[in-house]
Motif scaffolding. Structure first.
Motif, PDB file in Angstrom:
ATOM      1  N   LEU A  92      31.497  35.849  82.637  1.00 13.90           N
ATOM      2  CA  LEU A  92      31.897  35.911  81.139  1.00 13.90           C
ATOM      3  C   LEU A  92      32.382  34.359  80.950  1.00 13.90           C
ATOM      4  O   LEU A  92      33.211  34.047  81.543  1.00 13.90           O
ATOM      5  CB  LEU A  92      32.881  36.995  81.043  1.00 13.90           C
ATOM      6  N   LEU A  93      31.928  33.828  79.870  1.00 15.72           N
ATOM      7  CA  LEU A  93      32.439  32.519  79.305  1.00 15.72           C
ATOM      8  C   LEU A  93      33.422  32.705  78.332  1.00 15.72           C
ATOM      9  O   LEU A  93      33.120  33.471  77.222  1.00 15.72           O
ATOM     10  CB  LEU A  93      30.998  31.632  79.047  1.00 15.72           C
ATOM     11  N   ILE A  94      34.568  32.571  78.362  1.00 14.36           N
ATOM     12  CA  ILE A  94      35.801  32.653  77.552  1.00 14.36           C
ATOM     13  C   ILE A  94      35.696  31.336  76.758  1.00 14.36           C
ATOM     14  O   ILE A  94      36.082  30.364  77.337  1.00 14.36           O
ATOM     15  CB  ILE A  94      37.008  33.259  78.093  1.00 14.36           C
ATOM     16  N   GLY A  95      35.730  31.591  75.478  1.00 12.94           N
ATOM     17  CA  GLY A  95      35.641  30.323  74.761  1.00 12.94           C
ATOM     18  C   GLY A  95      37.017  29.895  74.455  1.00 12.94           C
ATOM     19  O   GLY A  95      37.835  30.522  74.743  1.00 12.94           O
ATOM     20  N   VAL A  96      37.096  28.465  74.105  1.00  8.15           N
ATOM     21  CA  VAL A  96      38.585  27.870  73.689  1.00  8.15           C
ATOM     22  C   VAL A  96      39.030  28.583  72.929  1.00  8.15           C
ATOM     23  O   VAL A  96      38.736  29.123  71.989  1.00  8.15           O
ATOM     24  CB  VAL A  96      38.122  26.421  73.523  1.00  8.15           C
ATOM     25  N   GLY A  97      40.574  28.505  73.029  1.00  5.03           N
ATOM     26  CA  GLY A  97      41.405  29.363  71.916  1.00  5.03           C
ATOM     27  C   GLY A  97      41.855  28.293  70.981  1.00  5.03           C
ATOM     28  O   GLY A  97      41.158  27.274  70.784  1.00  5.03           O
ATOM     29  N   ASP A  98      42.303  28.852  70.026  1.00  4.58           N
ATOM     30  CA  ASP A  98      42.898  27.859  68.689  1.00  4.58           C
ATOM     31  C   ASP A  98      43.751  26.746  69.280  1.00  4.58           C
ATOM     32  O   ASP A  98      44.616  27.183  70.187  1.00  4.58           O
ATOM     33  CB  ASP A  98      43.428  28.708  67.667  1.00  4.58           C
ATOM     34  N   ASP A 151      41.273  30.253  62.430  1.00  4.05           N
ATOM     35  CA  ASP A 151      42.078  28.975  62.123  1.00  4.05           C
ATOM     36  C   ASP A 151      43.632  29.235  61.618  1.00  4.05           C
ATOM     37  O   ASP A 151      43.913  30.278  61.420  1.00  4.05           O
ATOM     38  CB  ASP A 151      41.367  28.469  60.745  1.00  4.05           C
ATOM     39  N   GLU A 152      44.000  28.276  62.277  1.00  2.00           N
ATOM     40  CA  GLU A 152      45.585  27.986  62.607  1.00  2.00           C
ATOM     41  C   GLU A 152      46.295  29.245  63.010  1.00  2.00           C
ATOM     42  O   GLU A 152      47.546  29.413  62.762  1.00  2.00           O
ATOM     43  CB  GLU A 152      46.197  27.755  61.129  1.00  2.00           C
ATOM     44  N   SER A 153      45.603  29.894  63.852  1.00  2.00           N
ATOM     45  CA  SER A 153      46.146  31.180  64.234  1.00  2.00           C
ATOM     46  C   SER A 153      47.447  30.774  65.499  1.00  2.00           C
ATOM     47  O   SER A 153      48.166  31.624  65.358  1.00  2.00           O
ATOM     48  CB  SER A 153      45.282  32.223  65.170  1.00  2.00           C
ATOM     49  N   THR A 156      49.290  17.297  61.003  1.00  2.00           N
ATOM     50  CA  THR A 156      48.768  16.235  60.176  1.00  2.00           C
ATOM     51  C   THR A 156      49.743  15.333  59.827  1.00  2.00           C
ATOM     52  O   THR A 156      50.908  15.425  59.927  1.00  2.00           O
ATOM     53  CB  THR A 156      48.099  16.792  58.875  1.00  2.00           C
ATOM     54  N   ASP A 157      49.540  14.188  59.143  1.00  2.00           N
ATOM     55  CA  ASP A 157      50.321  13.068  58.777  1.00  2.00           C
ATOM     56  C   ASP A 157      51.323  13.621  57.771  1.00  2.00           C
ATOM     57  O   ASP A 157      52.324  13.189  57.385  1.00  2.00           O
ATOM     58  CB  ASP A 157      49.729  11.920  58.077  1.00  2.00           C
ATOM     59  N   ASP A 158      50.669  14.745  57.076  1.00  3.36           N
ATOM     60  CA  ASP A 158      51.477  15.394  55.699  1.00  3.36           C
ATOM     61  C   ASP A 158      52.608  16.410  56.531  1.00  3.36           C
ATOM     62  O   ASP A 158      53.191  17.006  55.813  1.00  3.36           O
ATOM     63  CB  ASP A 158      50.621  16.114  54.776  1.00  3.36           C
ATOM     64  N   GLY A 159      52.455  16.683  57.654  1.00  5.58           N
ATOM     65  CA  GLY A 159      53.234  17.896  58.182  1.00  5.58           C
ATOM     66  C   GLY A 159      52.634  19.109  58.223  1.00  5.58           C
ATOM     67  O   GLY A 159      53.144  20.190  58.749  1.00  5.58           O
ATOM     68  N   ASP A 160      51.490  19.223  57.982  1.00  7.21           N
ATOM     69  CA  ASP A 160      50.684  20.529  57.974  1.00  7.21           C
ATOM     70  C   ASP A 160      50.074  20.637  59.117  1.00  7.21           C
ATOM     71  O   ASP A 160      49.921  19.799  60.111  1.00  7.21           O
ATOM     72  CB  ASP A 160      49.562  20.611  57.001  1.00  7.21           C
ATOM     73  N   VAL A 161      50.138  22.051  59.705  1.00 10.35           N
ATOM     74  CA  VAL A 161      49.452  22.344  60.914  1.00 10.35           C
ATOM     75  C   VAL A 161      48.105  22.835  60.873  1.00 10.35           C
ATOM     76  O   VAL A 161      47.832  23.870  59.832  1.00 10.35           O
ATOM     77  CB  VAL A 161      50.326  23.554  61.647  1.00 10.35           C
ATOM     78  N   LYS A 162      47.116  22.479  61.509  1.00 10.00           N
ATOM     79  CA  LYS A 162      45.908  22.581  61.267  1.00 10.00           C
ATOM     80  C   LYS A 162      44.950  22.702  62.579  1.00 10.00           C
ATOM     81  O   LYS A 162      45.652  22.327  63.562  1.00 10.00           O
ATOM     82  CB  LYS A 162      45.047  21.486  60.317  1.00 10.00           C
ATOM     83  N   THR A 163      43.868  23.473  62.719  1.00  9.37           N
ATOM     84  CA  THR A 163      43.076  23.639  63.777  1.00  9.37           C
ATOM     85  C   THR A 163      42.501  22.370  64.220  1.00  9.37           C
ATOM     86  O   THR A 163      41.987  21.484  63.163  1.00  9.37           O
ATOM     87  CB  THR A 163      42.154  24.645  63.490  1.00  9.37           C
ATOM     88  N   MET A 164      42.375  21.872  65.318  1.00 15.34           N
ATOM     89  CA  MET A 164      41.855  20.549  65.556  1.00 15.34           C
ATOM     90  C   MET A 164      40.611  20.648  65.321  1.00 15.34           C
ATOM     91  O   MET A 164      39.708  21.581  65.633  1.00 15.34           O
ATOM     92  CB  MET A 164      42.033  20.123  67.215  1.00 15.34           C
ATOM     93  N   ASN A 195      34.866  35.197  72.399  1.00 10.36           N
ATOM     94  CA  ASN A 195      35.379  34.349  71.510  1.00 10.36           C
ATOM     95  C   ASN A 195      37.030  34.447  71.310  1.00 10.36           C
ATOM     96  O   ASN A 195      37.447  35.078  70.591  1.00 10.36           O
ATOM     97  CB  ASN A 195      34.635  34.502  70.091  1.00 10.36           C
ATOM     98  N   LEU A 196      37.581  33.732  72.014  1.00  7.63           N
ATOM     99  CA  LEU A 196      39.225  33.707  72.237  1.00  7.63           C
ATOM    100  C   LEU A 196      39.658  33.189  70.843  1.00  7.63           C
ATOM    101  O   LEU A 196      40.659  33.748  70.259  1.00  7.63           O
ATOM    102  CB  LEU A 196      39.573  32.948  73.477  1.00  7.63           C
ATOM    103  N   PHE A 197      39.104  32.213  70.216  1.00  8.10           N
ATOM    104  CA  PHE A 197      39.581  31.808  68.888  1.00  8.10           C
ATOM    105  C   PHE A 197      39.544  32.513  67.938  1.00  8.10           C
ATOM    106  O   PHE A 197      40.776  32.950  67.293  1.00  8.10           O
ATOM    107  CB  PHE A 197      38.619  30.646  68.758  1.00  8.10           C
ATOM    108  N   GLU A 198      38.571  33.524  67.649  1.00  6.51           N
ATOM    109  CA  GLU A 198      38.395  34.647  66.854  1.00  6.51           C
ATOM    110  C   GLU A 198      39.502  35.715  67.328  1.00  6.51           C
ATOM    111  O   GLU A 198      40.248  36.371  66.358  1.00  6.51           O
ATOM    112  CB  GLU A 198      37.118  35.080  66.656  1.00  6.51           C
TER     113      GLU A 198
END
Length: 87
Positions: free
Chosen positions: A13-19, A63-65, A24-32, A55-58
């Motif tokens: 089993l390949l476990i995908g990368v998580g979020d 996004d942004e989880s 950001t420069d504006d202070g928002d938090v975003k998925t890389m 899919n660990l990310f999902e």
């Protein structure tokens, strides 16, 4: 292929990368930006290798989880927006 040859009876089993988020420069938090590209590459590897992929990310919420996990009470992730907590 090396693992499959060494352990022919094993399921792989390949476990995908998580979020993984960043501020950001504006202070928002975003998925890389590279996270989704890496997941697509991992899915391709799993498909070509005929192994399972999870899919660990999902599973985390997409996004942004990571931000939601950091802000949970109690927190389920660390303030580095990368690592989940032990609890």
């Amino acid at each position: 292929e090396h693992l499959k040859n060494c352990f022919p009876q094993a399921s792989i089993l390949l476990i995908g990368v998580g979020d993984r988020d960043y501020k950001t420069d504006d202070g928002d938090v975003k998925t890389m930006p590279g996270v989704k590209s890496l997941i697509r590459y991992q899915q391709k590897i799993a498909a070509e290798s005929h192994i399972a992929f999870w899919n660990l990310f999902e599973a985390m919420g997409g996004d942004e989880s990571m931000m939601d996990l950091v802000n949970a009470n109690p927190p389920k992730a660390n303030y580095d927006y990368t690592h989940i907590t032990f609890s």
